[in-house]
Design an enzyme around this catalytic site. Structure first.
Site, PDB file in Angstrom:
ATOM      1  N   HIS A 151      18.183  64.666  32.341  1.00  0.00           N
ATOM      2  CA  HIS A 151      17.112  64.536  31.345  1.00  0.00           C
ATOM      3  C   HIS A 151      16.813  63.071  31.063  1.00  0.00           C
ATOM      4  O   HIS A 151      17.734  62.288  30.856  1.00  0.00           O
ATOM      5  CB  HIS A 151      17.528  65.212  30.026  1.00  0.00           C
ATOM      6  CG  HIS A 151      17.747  66.677  30.180  1.00  0.00           C
ATOM      7  ND1 HIS A 151      18.902  67.192  30.726  1.00  0.00           N
ATOM      8  CD2 HIS A 151      16.953  67.736  29.888  1.00  0.00           C
ATOM      9  CE1 HIS A 151      18.817  68.513  30.751  1.00  0.00           C
ATOM     10  NE2 HIS A 151      17.637  68.869  30.257  1.00  0.00           N
ATOM     11  N   LYS A 175      17.584  70.601  38.418  1.00  0.00           N
ATOM     12  CA  LYS A 175      16.699  70.535  37.242  1.00  0.00           C
ATOM     13  C   LYS A 175      16.498  69.077  36.830  1.00  0.00           C
ATOM     14  O   LYS A 175      17.466  68.366  36.546  1.00  0.00           O
ATOM     15  CB  LYS A 175      17.282  71.324  36.067  1.00  0.00           C
ATOM     16  CG  LYS A 175      16.393  71.214  34.825  1.00  0.00           C
ATOM     17  CD  LYS A 175      16.943  71.979  33.625  1.00  0.00           C
ATOM     18  CE  LYS A 175      16.104  71.652  32.396  1.00  0.00           C
ATOM     19  NZ  LYS A 175      16.723  72.064  31.147  1.00  0.00           N
ATOM     20  N   LYS A 218     -16.890  61.050  27.256  1.00  0.00           N
ATOM     21  CA  LYS A 218     -18.169  61.508  27.814  1.00  0.00           C
ATOM     22  C   LYS A 218     -19.011  60.379  28.407  1.00  0.00           C
ATOM     23  O   LYS A 218     -19.719  60.593  29.387  1.00  0.00           O
ATOM     24  CB  LYS A 218     -18.967  62.241  26.737  1.00  0.00           C
ATOM     25  CG  LYS A 218     -18.369  63.578  26.387  1.00  0.00           C
ATOM     26  CD  LYS A 218     -19.191  64.344  25.405  1.00  0.00           C
ATOM     27  CE  LYS A 218     -18.509  65.668  25.126  1.00  0.00           C
ATOM     28  NZ  LYS A 218     -19.236  66.572  24.306  1.00  0.00           N
ATOM     29  N   ASP A 225     -24.028  69.986  27.320  1.00  0.00           N
ATOM     30  CA  ASP A 225     -24.144  69.874  25.853  1.00  0.00           C
ATOM     31  C   ASP A 225     -25.603  69.895  25.443  1.00  0.00           C
ATOM     32  O   ASP A 225     -25.968  70.479  24.421  1.00  0.00           O
ATOM     33  CB  ASP A 225     -23.591  68.519  25.376  1.00  0.00           C
ATOM     34  CG  ASP A 225     -22.082  68.503  25.309  1.00  0.00           C
ATOM     35  OD1 ASP A 225     -21.479  69.582  25.235  1.00  0.00           O
ATOM     36  OD2 ASP A 225     -21.511  67.396  25.335  1.00  0.00           O
TER      37      ASP A 225
HETATM   38  O1  SKM Z   1     -18.907  69.286  25.601  1.00  0.00           O
HETATM   39  C1  SKM Z   1     -17.905  70.122  25.080  1.00  0.00           C
HETATM   40  C2  SKM Z   1     -16.742  70.211  26.050  1.00  0.00           C
HETATM   41  O2  SKM Z   1     -17.197  70.730  27.264  1.00  0.00           O
HETATM   42  C3  SKM Z   1     -15.672  71.118  25.495  1.00  0.00           C
HETATM   43  C4  SKM Z   1     -15.383  70.909  24.079  1.00  0.00           C
HETATM   44  C5  SKM Z   1     -14.158  71.482  23.519  1.00  0.00           C
HETATM   45  O3  SKM Z   1     -13.492  72.246  24.204  1.00  0.00           O
HETATM   46  O4  SKM Z   1     -13.832  71.206  22.360  1.00  0.00           O
HETATM   47  C6  SKM Z   1     -16.240  70.269  23.238  1.00  0.00           C
HETATM   48  C7  SKM Z   1     -17.487  69.631  23.709  1.00  0.00           C
HETATM   49  O5  SKM Z   1     -17.272  68.236  23.737  1.00  0.00           O
END
Ligand code: SKM
Length: 509
Positions: free
Chosen positions: A122, A149, A293, A330
């Site tokens: 571990h 493991k 994003k 979105d």
């Molecule tokens: O645009 C979405 C995304 O695809 C998934 C998401 C979520 O799982 O909370 C939230 C948005 O930002």
């Protein structure tokens, strides 16, 4: 087949026996009895009681404090207890690599035919390099382990890939686990990479190591019994990610249509390094959420034209040639939800959008804000962007031909009646549910209030808007609609089962 093992960490023998029954009822294959957790443990009395009461095969572990366990006593007593467990017929015994040689001498290399020896190591700090992991595996094999493991800790989600590489090359059965939330992938994808077993807990109060999912999640959400070498890996890369309902939504729908893929929550720190590390064709699609994003645009090789114009991506698909293609679902999810929320005669199929000519205030200039501002403009709305960092509001407003506003000015901003408000920040999202982007008293300036946050379903913003008598549109609607688009991208065109998605969203949001 990878076995699902429930660790038993109760303080008393009676409670452990009850938990063993619960583990069997939950569908696990075996239990790990953590002797070091039992208070006042008396081996000759308690071991037979435990084994008699256990309806499943048993792995016995007596972890000392120097390896992260609770046992503080001497080694002879501990070795004696493990030997006794073997004699009493347990199926597996775990011994730590550091003392494995000594233990082998102690039992003079003799153990019952039936009992398999797991030799474990571990590292609670980090995950070593591939070479170091491979050396560790070789040392464990050399002491005569039946099963290797290795448990390490993930500082970054990319650390897990090293464990996978070592697992696929290991010549003996191996349990390879990476602890912490960033290591979850190692636990769910164990069957894909040939792991001998993976741990699933009964509930969050009964963990034996960081990052363990529940046995119910393993079996019912991730459908681990159906994961194999060919299973595709999908997931949401975000930070934070725990609050997301995408894993439950997508997994249920993937199972429903019979598509061989599993969808994971992926707690990320750097999108580019994540995508570079998990670059095999099987890692075939990702949802992106906060804060990735906008970064996602740079990371994709090709872009859907709408996603490119928006400047934000929430869906990444790996094409068979390895190229990453970015989309934005979105935009349509949010805009169609807002349009339906505004309502009015024939809004759904009207040639002219109910957003046309309306004034919409978009709060937030990140990925979701960009998608909503762009979409509203496309539909003929007049767009105002408000953001905590004013410069970002200005830059988004300029990009789409709108107006920028300081966040503080929202309190008095009322150029006309009948405005629409869209929150595209994470204010109000679990766990910080007290957050809201605008003072309550300003909400009565609006006709319709939309919140992109869907967890919780009724955010503080929506609750206060309702209290002011304003029409509200929940983020759940956007969530479902963006997920439908994603599902089709991920599965190469299989239509998303909308009513099932709605059922799941209703149940879990
Ligand atoms: O645009 C979405 C995304 O695809 C998934 C998401 C979520 O799982 O909370 C939230 C948005 O930002």
């Amino acid at each position: 087949m990878t076995l699902v093992c429930v660790p038993l960490v109760a303080r008393t023998v009676e409670e452990m026996v009850a938990d063993a029954a619960a583990a069997a009822a939950a569908g696990s294959d075996l239990v790990e009895i953590r002797l070091d957790f039992i208070q006042g443990f008396r081996p000759r009395e308690h071991l037979p009681q435990l084994l008699r009461g256990c309806p499943l095969p048993v792995l016995v572990t007596y972890r000392p404090t120097w390896e992260g366990g609770q046992y503080e006593g001497d080694e002879t007593t501990r070795f004696d207890t493990l030997r006794l467990a073997m004699e009493l017929g347990v199926d597996y015994v775990d011994i730590e690599l550091k003392v494995a040689d000594k233990f082998m001498s102690f039992i003079s290399g003799n153990k019952p035919e039936k009992c398999k020896l797991i030799v474990s190591s571990h590292n609670y700090e980090y995950t070593p390099s591939c070479e170091e992991l491979a050396n560790l595996v070789a040392r464990i094999q050399a002491v005569g382990a039946d099963i290797v493991k290795v448990a390490t800790a993930a500082k970054d989600i990319v650390d897990v890939s090293r464990m996978f590489q070592v697992m696929v090359h290991c010549q003996v059965p191996m349990i390879g686990l990476v602890m912490s939330e960033r290591g979850l992938m190692s636990r769910v994808l164990a069957p894909k990479f040939g792991g001998y077993l993976t741990f699933g807990i009964l509930n969050s109060a009964k963990t034996s190591a960081p990052g363990q999912p529940t046995v119910e999640e393993l079996l019912d959400v991730y459908n681990i019994r159906c994961i194999g070498p060919d299973t595709k890996v999908l997931g949401l890369i975000a930070n934070p990610v725990k609050q997301s309902k995408s894993p439950i939504l997508h997994n249920k729908c993937l199972q429903y249509v019979g598509y061989n893929a599993v969808y994971l929550p992926l707690l990320g720190d750097n999108l580019a390094s994540f995508l570079e590390t998990y670059s095999s064709p099987d890692f075939s699609g990702f949802s992106c959420s906060l804060p990735f994003k906008v970064d996602a645009v740079q990371c994709c090789n090709e872009h859907d034209p709408v996603a490119k114009s928006i400047g934000a991506i929430n869906t990444i698909v790996r094409r068979p040639d390895g190229k990453l293609v970015g989309y934005n679902t979105d935009y349509i999810g949010a805009i169609s939800a807002i349009e339906d929320g505004i309502g009015g005669p024939g809004s759904k199929d009207a040639v002219i959008s109910p957003l046309a000519g309306r004034l919409i205030v978009v709060v937030g200039a990140g990925g979701a804000g960009k998608a909503i501002a762009y979409g509203a403009k496309e539909k003929g709305a007049r767009v105002v962007v408000a953001n905590r960092t004013y410069e970002k509001a200005v830059s988004l407003a300029n990009a789409i031909g709108g107006q920028a506003l300081r966040l503080a000015d929202l309190e008095t901003f009322r150029p006309e009646d009948g405005m629409i408000l869209a929150n595209a920040t994470s204010l109000g999202m679990q766990p910080n549910i007290d957050g809201t982007p605008i003072p309550k008293k300003a909400l009565s300036f609006y006709d319709v209030v939309f919140d992109a946050v869907y967890a919780p379903k009724v955010t503080r913003l929506l609750r206060e808007a309702e209290e002011c008598g304003v029409k509200v549109v929940s983020g759940v609607e956007m969530f479902i609609r963006q997920a439908m688009g994603q599902f089709e991208h991920f599965t190469g065109g299989i239509e998303a089962p909308e009513s099932l998605m709605r059922e799941i969203a209703a149940k879990y949001t």
